[in-house]
Design a protein around this motif. Structure first.
Motif, PDB file in Angstrom:
ATOM      1  N   PRO A 114       0.816  -1.229   0.000  1.00 26.88           N
ATOM      2  CA  PRO A 114       0.000   0.000   0.000  1.00 26.88           C
ATOM      3  C   PRO A 114       0.843   1.269   0.000  1.00 26.88           C
ATOM      4  O   PRO A 114       0.483   2.265  -0.635  1.00 26.88           O
TER       5      PRO A 114
ATOM      6  N   ARG B 170       2.248   1.882  -3.468  1.00 24.77           N
ATOM      7  CA  ARG B 170       1.169   2.329  -4.364  1.00 24.77           C
ATOM      8  C   ARG B 170       0.785   3.773  -4.078  1.00 24.77           C
ATOM      9  O   ARG B 170       0.545   4.557  -5.004  1.00 24.77           O
TER      10      ARG B 170
ATOM     11  N   THR C 278      -3.174  -2.234 -11.047  1.00 22.11           N
ATOM     12  CA  THR C 278      -2.694  -3.207 -10.063  1.00 22.11           C
ATOM     13  C   THR C 278      -3.291  -4.576 -10.365  1.00 22.11           C
ATOM     14  O   THR C 278      -4.195  -4.713 -11.181  1.00 22.11           O
TER      15      THR C 278
ATOM     16  N   PRO D 262      -4.956  -6.952  -7.747  1.00 26.34           N
ATOM     17  CA  PRO D 262      -5.309  -6.993  -6.319  1.00 26.34           C
ATOM     18  C   PRO D 262      -5.000  -8.308  -5.622  1.00 26.34           C
ATOM     19  O   PRO D 262      -4.723  -8.316  -4.407  1.00 26.34           O
TER      20      PRO D 262
ATOM     21  N   GLN E 241      -7.995  -0.605  -2.622  1.00 28.16           N
ATOM     22  CA  GLN E 241      -7.202  -0.054  -3.727  1.00 28.16           C
ATOM     23  C   GLN E 241      -8.011   0.960  -4.535  1.00 28.16           C
ATOM     24  O   GLN E 241      -7.478   1.970  -4.989  1.00 28.16           O
TER      25      GLN E 241
END
Length: 454
Positions: free
Chosen positions: A116, A119, A132, A134, A160
């Protein structure tokens, strides 16, 4: 640039929803201006499902871009850490390389720690759409892939989406009944997400949770305008496995799911192979367009030969050019490290340049308006020995300049009418300048003679 555009949006906020209502959003208008097409064309293509603008409402830093058969071909760069190389700074440096050299989208495929955080850093510095997979984060959270639940997957997809991810690869077309179709393959299931889902289905004797929970995934995508990239979990991993029953069975399911996504006003693109013999590439693109109702096709390569580890940015760029010429809309780059290791900064640069070449060559082949302008301008600069313009117009000015300067570094040679390949006596273009001067003199003399006679 999108802050004011998105702050008042409520309810269904997807670009497809607005397009179906006949509304041209600022994102659509911006893409139209960049692509030099009518905004109404962008709107109608999005409503039809042939074009997407991946643009999560939680990603205000995004500069909108369009992906579709009616636009210039785009390229994606995959980056991301692994459990062996968990370095946030290294990944943001890779993103900087992607942006410098012109990647149109970037996927964070991190599988190690701090997913995370990596990102978030990428989203906040990225003006291009970020994608992405997931399932990677979901598995990292639970530890054991076999302990994964539907709730785990949906929770990660939502988190996300809330963070701002623009598009997600979801391996929802790989059904339990398709797994036996891979039994005689040389390389089996080569997709990471696909192999993890297959293992889970066999162990639990249940259907793919990404397929059974597809409607719930669509609800999340509608809320944030996340584009679905329907993953090819059964893509071929070698030439011998290409175009088989497993690959096309999954593709047919993806076509059905595409229609369900469109009914929910969710944008979709379809992921494609992998490794495909050169002569089979047009057929693969045509089959995708037929089964998936002309949704944008997003291909990895494909590699046209399996014998060149260390050079697969070349083997795949050949296939990528063919695929884009046949109708693929987005090309996922392959780096020299493919099959060998985690790409470094130089690998990322090499992969991007190879794919910028592939996409541009396809745009020329498809006669996109203005696609060849840069080529013609560079050719004129080359003939005029305008080295600076030649460098600036190239895809990688730093590389072009450094290669010239390896043998002729002095500033005076930036104006010379030759390079180190031919030297001053054997440069064909320099000779041609002299030929033209002589020809012009002869024409001038002939003209004067004619005037004198008359």
């Amino acid at each position: 640039m999108r802050h004011d555009w998105i702050k008042g949006r409520t309810g269904v906020v997807t670009q497809m929803h607005y397009a179906k209502k006949g509304e041209i959003t600022p994102e659509m208008a911006y893409v139209a201006s960049v692509e030099r097409v009518d905004p109404e064309f962008i709107r109608s293509e999005i409503a039809r499902g042939r074009l997407i603008i991946p643009a999560n409402i939680r990603h205000p830093e995004l500069v909108p871009m369009g992906i579709g058969i009616g636009l210039t071909c785009k390229i994606n760069a995959n980056i991301g850490n692994s459990s062996l190389v968990p370095d946030i700074e290294n990944e943001t440096n890779k993103l900087s390389v992607c942006l410098k050299h012109g990647a149109d989208t970037v996927m964070d495929l991190s599988t190690g720690p701090k997913i995370p955080e990596i990102r978030e850093a990428m989203l906040r510095m990225s003006p291009v759409p970020l994608g992405t997979v997931p399932i990677y984060e979901a598995i990292h959270q639970v530890g054991d892939p076999l302990e994964l639940t539907t709730e785990d997957l949906l929770r990660v997809i939502r988190s996300q989406a809330e963070q701002g991810v623009d598009y997600m690869t979801i391996h929802c077309g790989l059904l339990r009944d398709f797994i036996p179709l891979t039994a005689n393959r040389i390389t089996g299931i080569v997709s990471r997400g696909g192999s993890l889902m297959a293992q889970w289905m066999l162990r639990h004797d249940k259907e793919n949770p990404l397929y059974t929970a597809f409607d719930q995934i669509l609800e999340i995508c509608r809320e944030f305008d996340v584009t679905l990239s329907l993953g090819d979990g059964l893509r071929p991993g070698c030439l011998a496995d290409a175009s088989d029953a497993a690959q096309f069975a999954e593709l047919e399911v993806l076509g059905r799911l595409t229609k369900r996504a469109w009914e929910a006003d969710v944008q979709v693109m379809i992921e494609g192979p992998g490794h495909v013999p050169y002569d089979q590439i047009p057929m693969n693109v045509e089959k995708q367009q037929e089964l998936c109702h002309e949704a944008p096709f997003y291909v990895l390569g494909p590699l046209v030969t399996d014998i060149a580890p260390g050079y697969d940015h070349i083997t795949s760029a050949i296939g990528a050019t063919a695929a884009a010429t046949a109708g693929a809309a987005l090309l996922c780059y392959v780096t020299p490290k493919e099959h060998l290791g985690l790409p470094d900064l130089e690998d990322v640069r090499n992969g991007i340049i190879a794919y910028k070449i592939a996409a541009h060559a396809a745009d020329i082949a498809r006669h996109r308006p203005g696609a060849r302008d840069r080529d013609d301008n560079l050719s004129r600069a080359r003939y005029a020995f305008d080295w600076k313009s030649q460098f600036d117009l190239s895809l990688d000015p730093d590389r072009a300049r450094s290669m010239h300067d390896e043998t002729l570094p002095q500033e005076t040679f930036k104006h010379a009418e030759f390079c180190s390949m031919c030297g001053p006596k054997f440069c064909s273009m320099h000779i041609n300048h002299q030929i033209r001067e002589e020809a012009e003199k002869l024409i001038s003399i002939d003209s004067l003679s004619r005037q004198a006679v008359s």
